[in-house]
Design a protein around this motif. Sequence first.
Motif, PDB file in Angstrom:
ATOM      1  N   ALA A   5      -3.856  15.840   7.812  1.00 55.94           N
ATOM      2  CA  ALA A   5      -3.643  16.547   9.073  1.00 55.94           C
ATOM      3  C   ALA A   5      -4.990  16.889   9.699  1.00 55.94           C
ATOM      4  N   THR A   6      -5.048  16.856  11.012  1.00 48.52           N
ATOM      5  CA  THR A   6      -6.302  17.026  11.743  1.00 48.52           C
ATOM      6  C   THR A   6      -7.007  18.356  11.492  1.00 48.52           C
ATOM      7  N   PRO A   7      -6.326  19.521  11.501  1.00 51.63           N
ATOM      8  CA  PRO A   7      -7.058  20.796  11.418  1.00 51.63           C
ATOM      9  C   PRO A   7      -7.909  20.955  10.169  1.00 51.63           C
ATOM     10  N   THR A   8      -7.507  20.378   9.051  1.00 56.15           N
ATOM     11  CA  THR A   8      -8.252  20.553   7.800  1.00 56.15           C
ATOM     12  C   THR A   8      -8.677  19.220   7.195  1.00 56.15           C
ATOM     13  N   GLY A   9      -8.549  18.140   7.957  1.00 51.53           N
ATOM     14  CA  GLY A   9      -8.872  16.817   7.426  1.00 51.53           C
ATOM     15  C   GLY A   9     -10.319  16.650   7.027  1.00 51.53           C
ATOM     16  N   VAL A  55       0.844  -1.190   0.000  1.00 53.49           N
ATOM     17  CA  VAL A  55       0.000   0.000   0.000  1.00 53.49           C
ATOM     18  C   VAL A  55       0.880   1.241   0.000  1.00 53.49           C
ATOM     19  N   ALA A  56       0.317   2.335  -0.486  1.00 54.30           N
ATOM     20  CA  ALA A  56       0.972   3.643  -0.421  1.00 54.30           C
ATOM     21  C   ALA A  56       0.300   4.431   0.695  1.00 54.30           C
ATOM     22  N   VAL A  57       1.013   4.610   1.797  1.00 56.45           N
ATOM     23  CA  VAL A  57       0.503   5.397   2.925  1.00 56.45           C
ATOM     24  C   VAL A  57       0.920   6.845   2.698  1.00 56.45           C
ATOM     25  N   GLN A  58      -0.056   7.732   2.638  1.00 56.49           N
ATOM     26  CA  GLN A  58       0.207   9.129   2.303  1.00 56.49           C
ATOM     27  C   GLN A  58      -0.190  10.009   3.478  1.00 56.49           C
ATOM     28  N   ILE A  59       0.801  10.551   4.143  1.00 56.46           N
ATOM     29  CA  ILE A  59       0.600  11.405   5.320  1.00 56.46           C
ATOM     30  C   ILE A  59       0.774  12.847   4.876  1.00 56.46           C
ATOM     31  N   ASN A  60      -0.304  13.632   4.997  1.00 54.33           N
ATOM     32  CA  ASN A  60      -0.324  14.955   4.383  1.00 54.33           C
ATOM     33  C   ASN A  60      -0.385  16.089   5.403  1.00 54.33           C
ATOM     34  N   ALA A  61       0.030  17.270   4.973  1.00 47.49           N
ATOM     35  CA  ALA A  61       0.043  18.454   5.825  1.00 47.49           C
ATOM     36  C   ALA A  61      -1.319  19.146   5.790  1.00 47.49           C
ATOM     37  N   PHE A  62      -1.496  20.121   6.687  1.00 52.04           N
ATOM     38  CA  PHE A  62      -2.792  20.774   6.834  1.00 52.04           C
ATOM     39  C   PHE A  62      -3.063  21.817   5.770  1.00 52.04           C
ATOM     40  N   ASN A  63      -2.021  22.322   5.089  1.00 55.38           N
ATOM     41  CA  ASN A  63      -2.209  23.513   4.264  1.00 55.38           C
ATOM     42  C   ASN A  63      -2.898  23.251   2.930  1.00 55.38           C
ATOM     43  N   PHE A  64      -2.798  22.025   2.397  1.00 56.78           N
ATOM     44  CA  PHE A  64      -3.465  21.701   1.136  1.00 56.78           C
ATOM     45  C   PHE A  64      -4.221  20.381   1.303  1.00 56.78           C
TER      46      PHE A  64
END
Length: 724
Positions: A205-209, A172-181
């Motif tokens: 990311a939690t704030p914009t997930g 699998v490709a696990v993709q951990i992303n930032a809140f800004n985009f």
Amino acid sequence: MTTAPEAPAKDAAAAAVVPSYVRDSWWTPASGTDSTARGAGAEVRDASTGELLAVVNADGLDLAGMVEYGRTVGQAELGKFTIHERALKLKELAQFLNGHREELYELSYKTGATKIDSMVDIDGGIGVLFTFGSKGRRELPNTNVIVEGPMETLSRDGSFVGEHIYTRIPGVAVQINAFNFPVWGMLEKFAPAFVAGVPTIVKPATPTGYVTEAMVRLMVASGILPAGSIQLISGSARSLLDELDYRDLVSFTGSASTANLLKSHDNVVHGGVRFTSETDSLNAAILGPDAVKGTPEFDAFIKSVVTEMTVKAGQKCTAIRRTIVPAELVDDVVAAIGARVTERVVVGDPRAEGVTMGALASVDQLNDVRDAVQSLVDAGGRIAFGSLDAPEVVTASGEKAVVADGAFMSPIVLTWEDALAPALHGTEAFGPVSSVVGYSSLKEAVNLAAMGSGSLVASVCTNDPSTAQYLVTEIAAHHGRVLVLNREDAKTSTGHGSPVPHLVHGGPGRAGGGEELGGVRSVKHHMQRTAVQGSPNMLTAVTGVWHTGADRNLADPADPSTHPFRKSLETLRIGDAMRSELREVSLEEITKFANETGDTFYAHTDAEAARAAGVFPGIVAHGYLLVSWAAGLFVSPEPGPVLLNYGLENLRFLKPVPAGDSIRVTLTAKEITPRVTDEYGEVRWDAVLTNQDDELIANYDVLTLVAKVWPGQQAPQHTVGQAL
């Protein structure tokens, strides 16, 4: 100045829980086997008003089950399609999502993003799907095996050969992303993984997930994606790496400290988990000495700096943090930045008319940026424009007020007496903040740019070619991307901070060392490159591409129906071939071709000069004359399945052909690529010209479009192996 009233309180227990998408079903803690109170978890608030929007909680989520589901169901379902078929699904998905952008905009406003910010995120993300939907079909084969590079002959007789192939990784490709985009950040990773055939597990990311969740919900609702293609984790996934091994890939975007923590996980260090990261980056923009006030370059530079400070409120990994300018222009640059901000930037609730810069993503993020700016000031920076005080902003109602619970911040410009101050080149304020620093020579400008210890992007703004050449070549190794900005591209450039899916997004050193995007490079990033060795016949079977030395099915000259140009894709097979009769080359024909084309190069017209050159036996035939004759030797002239020739590739002339020699052509079906959406496909033919002594004269690939079916033809019976 007034203070806006606080937003009405909402009890966390009554707030909606942002769901996860697990094994093709929506999941929250309350729906899982390990029931958890709905109010538990991290609170998510409107960035402009402080209103509680939702809580994020992944307690009890079966991470091991998600990984296993991706490795089994996701892999199996994606593997039912070819690269082209998956690319077409991306295009179809992009078209579907285009019709739902407005509802995503409404959510995006709550993150503090303006309409322009939201377009960069949402439209930009959908645009990535379109790009990979196109590039996947134009640049990759309609199979699941990609051949890289030419075949290497490993034995004298050609019976043992080797080459490199790409096949998708089995995990699998696990993709951990930032809140800004929250949208683009997901889709720029999802698209190449999907084309490669690798299932995705997204951890936003939690704030914009909650915006990411809305996009995933639309993707699922489209009904376009195969089962297991995508899963979503809304909330903490601290133990996710415990479930991964060498089959899997982690693609991380965020802080360098978090990246280093993840990279130190035992499964990465010792277990072979593939890990790539895109992290903190103190990107630079360098103003050339020629770009003084009043030049188009100066104006373009100021516009670029202000844009990068204010789009997404400066919350971009590609934003300009260090503005490097000639020392004598520091005051002019600071004044021009301040003037443009004052004239054009309106800070406030993005839902209000006229607002051009919204809030930061959260109050926590605001506090982090303020702390970073204060540390820069403590280290020697001076605030030359802007303030750390809470700004008066435009509220949703159109009034101006200081919003106590809003994450608003004024744009800030810092200047430095000490251009070498470590904090300047080591501390990132991830908001609307940039430092202006002076240089006295181009070499010093290069050294200042390099002090960022590796960045995602740099800009060089100059109209002097020699300045551009020096700066770009000297700073390139420190950056993943370099934009050269001048009057010629100022209006058409996508900008300093805008990665494009065609080119690499990533950078060395502090920037993480990864390469996201980059066209087919990022597709191959989700695949394993393997050296395959064997006989030409076996490599032909493995790759679906005919290899020199493999068996041919030669046409019968007495039976025109066996000519490969008389076969549609329904009947044509890899290795189908024809071998022409010999055609003698005469001096008269060489002379006539020279006179009619104007190609009177001495080797074709002057025997004495040709021999004197030491590489020709005398007058020789033009290479293009030989290629033209070859077409006459292999083309079947009547209307048939071969619709047109659209080019030649890899043409090489290997031995001169003097008058009196003869040539023949052997043409072999090398690669067959049906187009999924058309009634024809592409066929690549291996063309070899030899002389009367079977010496190699020239070789090249002929590219044609061939109909899938042709009246009166019937597909022969064949096994799967023969079909290859």
